[in-house]
Write a protein that holds these residues in place. Structure first.
Motif, PDB file in Angstrom:
ATOM      1  N   ASN A  71      81.641   2.121  31.733  1.00  0.00           N
ATOM      2  CA  ASN A  71      81.179   3.413  32.241  1.00  0.00           C
ATOM      3  C   ASN A  71      80.090   3.969  31.342  1.00  0.00           C
ATOM      4  O   ASN A  71      80.215   3.917  30.116  1.00  0.00           O
ATOM      5  CB  ASN A  71      82.325   4.428  32.266  1.00  0.00           C
ATOM      6  CG  ASN A  71      83.487   3.980  33.117  1.00  0.00           C
ATOM      7  OD1 ASN A  71      83.319   3.602  34.260  1.00  0.00           O
ATOM      8  ND2 ASN A  71      84.677   4.020  32.550  1.00  0.00           N
ATOM      9  N   HIS A  72      79.064   4.516  31.951  1.00  0.00           N
ATOM     10  CA  HIS A  72      78.014   5.241  31.237  1.00  0.00           C
ATOM     11  C   HIS A  72      78.067   6.683  31.732  1.00  0.00           C
ATOM     12  O   HIS A  72      77.849   6.935  32.926  1.00  0.00           O
ATOM     13  CB  HIS A  72      76.637   4.643  31.537  1.00  0.00           C
ATOM     14  CG  HIS A  72      76.467   3.265  31.010  1.00  0.00           C
ATOM     15  ND1 HIS A  72      75.686   2.979  29.922  1.00  0.00           N
ATOM     16  CD2 HIS A  72      76.996   2.081  31.427  1.00  0.00           C
ATOM     17  CE1 HIS A  72      75.727   1.676  29.686  1.00  0.00           C
ATOM     18  NE2 HIS A  72      76.514   1.109  30.585  1.00  0.00           N
ATOM     19  N   PHE A  73      78.397   7.593  30.837  1.00  0.00           N
ATOM     20  CA  PHE A  73      78.494   9.007  31.187  1.00  0.00           C
ATOM     21  C   PHE A  73      77.272   9.760  30.673  1.00  0.00           C
ATOM     22  O   PHE A  73      76.803   9.506  29.568  1.00  0.00           O
ATOM     23  CB  PHE A  73      79.725   9.650  30.527  1.00  0.00           C
ATOM     24  CG  PHE A  73      81.035   9.127  31.022  1.00  0.00           C
ATOM     25  CD1 PHE A  73      81.598   9.618  32.190  1.00  0.00           C
ATOM     26  CD2 PHE A  73      81.732   8.160  30.308  1.00  0.00           C
ATOM     27  CE1 PHE A  73      82.824   9.149  32.643  1.00  0.00           C
ATOM     28  CE2 PHE A  73      82.954   7.687  30.746  1.00  0.00           C
ATOM     29  CZ  PHE A  73      83.505   8.181  31.921  1.00  0.00           C
ATOM     30  N   HIS A  74      76.804  10.708  31.468  1.00  0.00           N
ATOM     31  CA  HIS A  74      75.829  11.696  31.016  1.00  0.00           C
ATOM     32  C   HIS A  74      76.539  13.030  31.029  1.00  0.00           C
ATOM     33  O   HIS A  74      77.255  13.347  31.988  1.00  0.00           O
ATOM     34  CB  HIS A  74      74.598  11.732  31.917  1.00  0.00           C
ATOM     35  CG  HIS A  74      73.724  10.551  31.749  1.00  0.00           C
ATOM     36  ND1 HIS A  74      73.100   9.929  32.781  1.00  0.00           N
ATOM     37  CD2 HIS A  74      73.371   9.856  30.640  1.00  0.00           C
ATOM     38  CE1 HIS A  74      72.394   8.911  32.336  1.00  0.00           C
ATOM     39  NE2 HIS A  74      72.551   8.843  31.031  1.00  0.00           N
ATOM     40  N   LEU A  75      76.373  13.786  29.952  1.00  0.00           N
ATOM     41  CA  LEU A  75      77.027  15.080  29.822  1.00  0.00           C
ATOM     42  C   LEU A  75      75.990  16.134  29.466  1.00  0.00           C
ATOM     43  O   LEU A  75      74.967  15.822  28.857  1.00  0.00           O
ATOM     44  CB  LEU A  75      78.100  15.047  28.727  1.00  0.00           C
ATOM     45  CG  LEU A  75      79.189  13.990  28.880  1.00  0.00           C
ATOM     46  CD1 LEU A  75      78.872  12.757  28.076  1.00  0.00           C
ATOM     47  CD2 LEU A  75      80.522  14.557  28.476  1.00  0.00           C
ATOM     48  N   ALA A  76      76.285  17.380  29.844  1.00  0.00           N
ATOM     49  CA  ALA A  76      75.402  18.493  29.510  1.00  0.00           C
ATOM     50  C   ALA A  76      76.252  19.673  29.057  1.00  0.00           C
ATOM     51  O   ALA A  76      77.371  19.880  29.546  1.00  0.00           O
ATOM     52  CB  ALA A  76      74.557  18.887  30.710  1.00  0.00           C
ATOM     53  N   THR A  99      77.959  15.119  34.044  1.00  0.00           N
ATOM     54  CA  THR A  99      77.062  15.333  35.176  1.00  0.00           C
ATOM     55  C   THR A  99      76.873  14.067  35.996  1.00  0.00           C
ATOM     56  O   THR A  99      76.567  14.148  37.179  1.00  0.00           O
ATOM     57  CB  THR A  99      75.689  15.853  34.708  1.00  0.00           C
ATOM     58  OG1 THR A  99      75.124  14.909  33.793  1.00  0.00           O
ATOM     59  CG2 THR A  99      75.823  17.216  34.042  1.00  0.00           C
ATOM     60  N   SER A 100      77.065  12.903  35.360  1.00  0.00           N
ATOM     61  CA  SER A 100      76.995  11.657  36.099  1.00  0.00           C
ATOM     62  C   SER A 100      77.791  10.578  35.387  1.00  0.00           C
ATOM     63  O   SER A 100      77.943  10.586  34.172  1.00  0.00           O
ATOM     64  CB  SER A 100      75.545  11.202  36.308  1.00  0.00           C
ATOM     65  OG  SER A 100      74.959  10.813  35.091  1.00  0.00           O
ATOM     66  N   LYS A 101      78.296   9.675  36.211  1.00  0.00           N
ATOM     67  CA  LYS A 101      79.017   8.502  35.706  1.00  0.00           C
ATOM     68  C   LYS A 101      78.446   7.295  36.447  1.00  0.00           C
ATOM     69  O   LYS A 101      78.437   7.251  37.672  1.00  0.00           O
ATOM     70  CB  LYS A 101      80.511   8.621  35.979  1.00  0.00           C
ATOM     71  CG  LYS A 101      81.309   7.375  35.605  1.00  0.00           C
ATOM     72  CD  LYS A 101      82.771   7.557  35.990  1.00  0.00           C
ATOM     73  CE  LYS A 101      83.524   6.236  35.929  1.00  0.00           C
ATOM     74  NZ  LYS A 101      84.886   6.365  36.449  1.00  0.00           N
TER      75      LYS A 101
END
Length: 118
Positions: free
Chosen positions: A96-101, A111-113
């Motif tokens: 999994n690659h997560f983007h967080l804000a 915000t996205s996985k």
């Protein structure tokens, strides 16, 4: 600000805990309301909200041998990215690659996985 959303690391750790325990309320609190999940489940390309993920967890038991390891976490001011390796989630392994804000109230949200199963 709740402990689960106080830092990017806390969010990623809470994601693993919520997945292991099938705590859908916790998982929903970690994702931004407009979050997107994109990736491959076998040959199938999926793109949309986290709702199907929540549904799969609600419908299936997560085994006691489920494990998640954060292999990368990079924080740059109010944004972050994390990579996790999940083992035996519903019989599959995932990267999994997560983007967080960080939101205006100081909390962090996914915000996205982006995912693939191995």
């Amino acid at each position: 600000m709740t402990d689960a959303t106080s830092t990017p690391e806390a969010v990623v750790n809470a994601y693993a805990k919520g997945t292991a325990t099938r705590d859908i309320a916790l998982l929903k609190s970690l994702f931004h309301e407009d979050a997107v999940m994109t990736g491959y489940l076998g040959p199938d390309f999926l793109n949309g909200s986290p709702a199907p993920f929540y549904g799969a967890l609600e419908a299936n038991e997560v085994g006691s041998d489920y494990a998640s390891e954060t292999t990368s976490l990079v924080v740059t001011d109010k944004i972050a990215s994390a990579v996790t390796e999940e083992k035996n989630l519903l019989g599959l392994n995932f990267t999994n690659h997560f983007h967080l804000a960080q939101l205006g109230d100081g909390t962090w949200r996914i915000t996205s996985k982006l995912f693939r199963h191995a």
